[in-house]
Design an enzyme around this catalytic site. Structure first.
Site, PDB file in Angstrom:
ATOM      1  N   HIS A  61      48.296  -4.675 -50.765  1.00 37.45           N
ATOM      2  CA  HIS A  61      46.969  -6.630 -49.828  1.00 37.45           C
ATOM      3  C   HIS A  61      48.243  -6.850 -48.740  1.00 37.45           C
ATOM      4  O   HIS A  61      47.797  -7.707 -48.343  1.00 37.45           O
ATOM      5  CB  HIS A  61      47.125  -7.511 -50.577  1.00 37.45           C
ATOM      6  CG  HIS A  61      46.219  -6.906 -52.236  1.00 37.45           C
ATOM      7  ND1 HIS A  61      46.913  -7.082 -53.318  1.00 37.45           N
ATOM      8  CD2 HIS A  61      44.908  -6.656 -52.096  1.00 37.45           C
ATOM      9  CE1 HIS A  61      45.387  -6.393 -53.960  1.00 37.45           C
ATOM     10  NE2 HIS A  61      44.780  -6.119 -53.912  1.00 37.45           N
ATOM     11  N   GLU A  79      46.028 -10.891 -50.109  1.00 38.36           N
ATOM     12  CA  GLU A  79      45.907 -10.102 -48.303  1.00 38.36           C
ATOM     13  C   GLU A  79      45.255 -11.695 -47.734  1.00 38.36           C
ATOM     14  O   GLU A  79      46.104 -11.861 -46.572  1.00 38.36           O
ATOM     15  CB  GLU A  79      44.064  -9.650 -48.316  1.00 38.36           C
ATOM     16  CG  GLU A  79      43.686  -9.311 -46.752  1.00 38.36           C
ATOM     17  CD  GLU A  79      42.875  -8.313 -46.424  1.00 38.36           C
ATOM     18  OE1 GLU A  79      42.582  -7.088 -47.744  1.00 38.36           O
ATOM     19  OE2 GLU A  79      42.236  -8.609 -45.761  1.00 38.36           O
ATOM     20  N   SER A  86      39.295  -8.528 -58.997  1.00 41.38           N
ATOM     21  CA  SER A  86      39.249  -7.771 -57.639  1.00 41.38           C
ATOM     22  C   SER A  86      38.438  -8.689 -56.192  1.00 41.38           C
ATOM     23  O   SER A  86      36.646  -8.482 -56.607  1.00 41.38           O
ATOM     24  CB  SER A  86      38.340  -6.472 -58.127  1.00 41.38           C
ATOM     25  OG  SER A  86      38.462  -5.690 -56.897  1.00 41.38           O
ATOM     26  N   ASN A 143      36.726  -6.803 -53.674  1.00 41.58           N
ATOM     27  CA  ASN A 143      35.806  -6.391 -52.912  1.00 41.58           C
ATOM     28  C   ASN A 143      35.144  -6.112 -54.678  1.00 41.58           C
ATOM     29  O   ASN A 143      33.744  -5.412 -54.544  1.00 41.58           O
ATOM     30  CB  ASN A 143      36.303  -4.954 -52.479  1.00 41.58           C
ATOM     31  CG  ASN A 143      36.521  -3.970 -53.633  1.00 41.58           C
ATOM     32  OD1 ASN A 143      35.862  -3.550 -53.856  1.00 41.58           O
ATOM     33  ND2 ASN A 143      38.083  -4.418 -53.877  1.00 41.58           N
ATOM     34  N   SER A 168      39.074  -0.062 -55.837  1.00 42.69           N
ATOM     35  CA  SER A 168      40.355  -0.229 -56.739  1.00 42.69           C
ATOM     36  C   SER A 168      39.959   0.229 -58.220  1.00 42.69           C
ATOM     37  O   SER A 168      40.818  -0.246 -58.771  1.00 42.69           O
ATOM     38  CB  SER A 168      41.095  -1.895 -56.428  1.00 42.69           C
ATOM     39  OG  SER A 168      39.988  -2.877 -57.237  1.00 42.69           O
TER      40      SER A 168
END
Ligand code: SF4
Length: 306
Positions: free
Chosen positions: A74, A126, A221, A223, A266
């Site tokens: 990240h 991130e 997560s 995403n 991931s």
């Protein structure tokens, strides 16, 4: 039961590279190798690396002087690198090159006098890493239209986007930003990475055709959560997020004839396989892959610390 299996799904090139960086650090330096926070947002990945000798820590201060430390995919703030240098750590930076691109853009905008509107989720690692490339106050994080309306910066503006943000939502926010701030500087090419874009596109294709959707991934997560949102936005009324077969809500599939399955960038394929096997143990399953299929992206391996 018909299963529409998203392709592509699961590991992207950046996640693969970060995991291989930990494995390579273990091979070169021997155990233990320290890793700051989850190398990627998946517990199965973290546990597998722990079994090989990786030690996960929250902060650099928990790492002994001079030890080997891998930084996650990240990306991190400059202050984290400086704290590692102060402890004489041998650091291996597994930042995804596509996150690195956003870092460089934001630094350039700041250097050229532009305030940055950063489309992303406050508190995500991130975003912390991107914000940590520039002084406090040099960027404003927005996650929705209300955030865009509240942007009050005067002077030249630019925007950047979290790599795992929703493509559709980012489009709405960028359109409004451009309306409000003519002359707004845009990134060179989309900041939302190819893996996010492709996985969301496959879900957009599958979701209208299914009675239920299983997104294989962790609740922490980003995403994975975006894939759930994309499926729901396409009208799928029974979307669930499950880390593996044990996490599936079977009652939610009752009476359905078509189920969609996808996986976050991931998520290892082994978790997807566990869900498919569990489906096969309960139903007579026919699997059809849907989407553009195989991705060819790959990145050069992470440089090892000496
Ligand atoms: S999801 Fe995108 S930005 Fe994140 S590691 Fe994968 S390729 Fe890189």
């Amino acid at each position: 039961l018909k299963v529409l299996l998203a392709a592509p799904r699961g590991f992207c090139a950046g996640v693969r590279r970060a995991i291989e960086a930990v494995e390579e650090a273990l091979r070169v330096h021997g155990a233990p190798v320290y890793v700051r926070r989850a190398i990627v947002h998946n517990l199965a990945v973290v546990r597998a690396l722990e079994a090989k000798g990786a030690l996960f820590v929250e902060e650099v201060e928990a790492v002994p002087q001079g030890a080997v430390l891998v930084l996650s995919a990240h990306g991190v703030a400059r202050s984290v690198v400086e704290a590692g240098q102060a402890r004489a750590l041998r650091m291996v930076d597994a930042i995804c090159p596509l996150v690195g691109k956003v870092h460089r853009e934001v630094v350039r905008h700041h250097r050229e006098g532009r305030h940055v509107v950063l489309i992303g989720h406050q508190g995500h690692p991130e975003i912390e890493g991107i914000l940590g490339q520039v002084p406090d106050g040099a960027a404003t994080v927005v996650a929705d239209l209300a955030g865009v309306e509240a942007v009050a910066a005067e002077g030249p503006l630019a925007y950047a986007v979290q790599t795992t943000f929703s493509v559709d939502e980012a489009g709405l926010l960028i359109a409004r930003l451009e309306e409000r701030f003519p002359g707004l500087s845009a990134p060179q090419g989309s900041d939302i990475c190819y893996a996010t874009t492709n996985r969301q596109a496959a879900v957009r294709e599958i979701a209208p055709r299914v009675d239920a959707m299983i997104v294989v991934g962790e609740s922490f997560s980003s995403n994975a959560r975006r894939l759930c949102e994309v499926a729901a936005a396409q009208g799928c009324g029974a979307v669930q997020l499950a880390a593996d077969a044990d996490g599936v809500d079977w009652a939610a599939l009752a009476g359905g004839r078509v189920v969609g399955v996808t996986a976050a960038a991931s998520t290892p394929e082994s978790s997807v396989v566990s869900v498919l096997e569990a489906l096969r143990s309960r139903f007579d399953v026919r699997v059809e892959e849907v989407g553009d299929g195989i991705e060819s992206a790959s990145f050069r391996p992470v440089r090892m610390a000496s």
